[in-house]
Design a protein around this motif. Sequence first.
Motif, PDB file in Angstrom:
ATOM      1  N   SER A 244       0.976  -1.271   0.009  1.00  0.00           N
ATOM      2  CA  SER A 244       0.011  -0.048   0.136  1.00  0.00           C
ATOM      3  C   SER A 244       0.698   1.399   0.131  1.00  0.00           C
ATOM      4  O   SER A 244       0.451   2.468  -0.604  1.00  0.00           O
ATOM      5  CB  SER A 244      -0.885   0.024   1.150  1.00  0.00           C
ATOM      6  OG  SER A 244      -1.838  -0.949   1.369  1.00  0.00           O
ATOM      7  N   ILE A 257      -4.751   2.618   3.168  1.00  0.00           N
ATOM      8  CA  ILE A 257      -4.342   2.827   4.503  1.00  0.00           C
ATOM      9  C   ILE A 257      -3.051   2.238   4.574  1.00  0.00           C
ATOM     10  O   ILE A 257      -3.049   0.931   4.105  1.00  0.00           O
ATOM     11  CB  ILE A 257      -5.294   2.045   5.419  1.00  0.00           C
ATOM     12  CG1 ILE A 257      -6.966   2.787   5.251  1.00  0.00           C
ATOM     13  CG2 ILE A 257      -5.096   2.285   6.875  1.00  0.00           C
ATOM     14  CD1 ILE A 257      -7.898   2.260   5.850  1.00  0.00           C
ATOM     15  N   THR A 265      -4.636  -4.171   4.403  1.00  0.00           N
ATOM     16  CA  THR A 265      -5.496  -3.839   3.369  1.00  0.00           C
ATOM     17  C   THR A 265      -6.416  -5.120   3.196  1.00  0.00           C
ATOM     18  O   THR A 265      -5.799  -6.289   2.846  1.00  0.00           O
ATOM     19  CB  THR A 265      -4.579  -3.768   1.951  1.00  0.00           C
ATOM     20  OG1 THR A 265      -3.535  -2.885   2.293  1.00  0.00           O
ATOM     21  CG2 THR A 265      -5.239  -3.640   0.821  1.00  0.00           C
ATOM     22  N   ASP A 284      -3.457  -2.059  -5.663  1.00  0.00           N
ATOM     23  CA  ASP A 284      -2.933  -2.421  -4.502  1.00  0.00           C
ATOM     24  C   ASP A 284      -4.032  -3.745  -4.042  1.00  0.00           C
ATOM     25  O   ASP A 284      -5.208  -3.684  -4.127  1.00  0.00           O
ATOM     26  CB  ASP A 284      -2.988  -1.563  -3.328  1.00  0.00           C
ATOM     27  CG  ASP A 284      -2.585  -2.086  -1.842  1.00  0.00           C
ATOM     28  OD1 ASP A 284      -1.788  -2.769  -1.988  1.00  0.00           O
ATOM     29  OD2 ASP A 284      -2.918  -1.255  -1.008  1.00  0.00           O
TER      30      ASP A 284
END
Length: 469
Positions: A244, A257, A265, A284
């Motif tokens: 991420s 995040i 994630t 992602d």
Amino acid sequence: MKESIEINIPIRDETIAAISTPLGESGIGIVRMSGPLSGVIARKLFKPKKTPFSFVSHHFHYGELIDPKNGNPIDEVLVVLMQAPKTYTREDIVEIHCHGGHFILQKALELVLGQGARLALPGEFTKRAFLNGRIDLTQAESVIDLIKAKTRESLEIASQQLRGLLYREMASIRERLVQHLALLEAHIDFPEEEIEAIPLTEMKKDLLNRIQKLEEWISTYEEGRVFREGISCAITGKTNVGKSSLLNVLLKQERAIVTPIPGTTRDVIEEVLNIHGIPVRLMDTAGLRKAKDSIEQEGVRRAKERVADADLVLLMIDGSRGLDDDDEEIFREIDSKKKVVVLNKRDLIPKISLKTMKDRFPNDSIVQISALKSEGIGELKQAIYSSLFHRDIRVSPEHLIVTNIRHKTALSRVRKNLKDALKGLEEGGSLEFIAFEIRSALDSLGEMVGETTTEEILNHIFDQFCIGK
Ligand SMILES: Nc1nc2c(ncn2[C@@H]2O[C@H](COP(=O)(O)OP(=O)(O)OP(=O)(O)O)[C@@H](O)[C@H]2O)c(=O)[nH]1
Ligand SMILES: [Mg+2]
């Protein structure tokens, strides 16, 4: 550009209309009409500011859009009437430029339809431009590409096609093939007559040249497709390796995040970015491990699905941790994928050497980065670009690049026909056989530019357009 052609067409004496700008709030919005009633309808709905009034073709006129039932003004507008044939569709066109509100535009469209126009199908304006012979099929196709272009390069390629580069190259091949065919047929039909001998050496040389050109163009397709359609690229690896963080660094925004907790994630996060002119759909995904709960399990399932479908995988490894069985399992899973290996966290003390990775992935590029410190990112972008292209491709106005599978397939067929014709010439094959191959090549070229294209293929092409184009 070419003669108007006879295909099984929908009735073109109907006047079509659509909202040609995107729906939403904007400064202006345009309702467009094409067809014989356009001018009549415009006169009924437009109340000019200045009187006496008459439309001057291709000029803007200021006034009000009114409801003809009661004369009530709807909006302050600019109206332009463009008389055939110098228009987008080669038919009479009217554009009503209103304020860009959803309701105003719907109302304007309703009024136009109320006066006898019918709602245009997706791509119907461009289809008429094609059917009326203003553009060929490859140019019509480029209009979609132009609208959808996401990078300067994809725009340039679409624009060269719209300007007719592909069409002209095809026209030049056809012209010569028609000459060859005429000569061959004369000899087949009148073998006894005194006619000009076939200049065999010249014909062979010409065919060979054409075949080489075709090969060159066909070979641009791999790259061309990448520029036009872009690629999908999934970041994968164990949890907490920095996937991420990499997405955020590439996008230059805190999109996903990032936390030190493994398994942060869950859903796939997707954004498009431009890497050296290639539209890259970057994803992602959840870190791969034995999932702790059903939410994470679903995340891992989605991650694997995206990785399997992706054109390119960024395999991310935390260089500050050693490799373990989980890494090995991931390596095995993506073994056959096209990939770039990303050794992250190079700002920390390394536990994995570059050499180890090179031995493990001898055929893939390996890049060391720090997503946290944004280091090595330029190198990574270069590696992504190079992994897609075997050579440096020039996107320029004169250099023909084939981006469309339909064109590539047609060009490949033409190449095959010409190769067979050349072989026939070299081996003293029958003139009938050589003529047959050349005729087949001409058919494929005709289909490509839209002169002998079936209604089914045409519909398939124009269905990809939006309404109003
Ligand atoms: N030192 C250092 N830390 C990094 C680097 N990249 C990421 N991190 C840290 O590693 C932790 C995990 O980063 P994420 O980007 O959330 O990792 P992830 O792979 O997305 O993790 P999951 O979503 O759990 O699979 C965070 O604390 C990041 O700040 C790096 O290059 N160097
Ligand atoms: Mg993550």
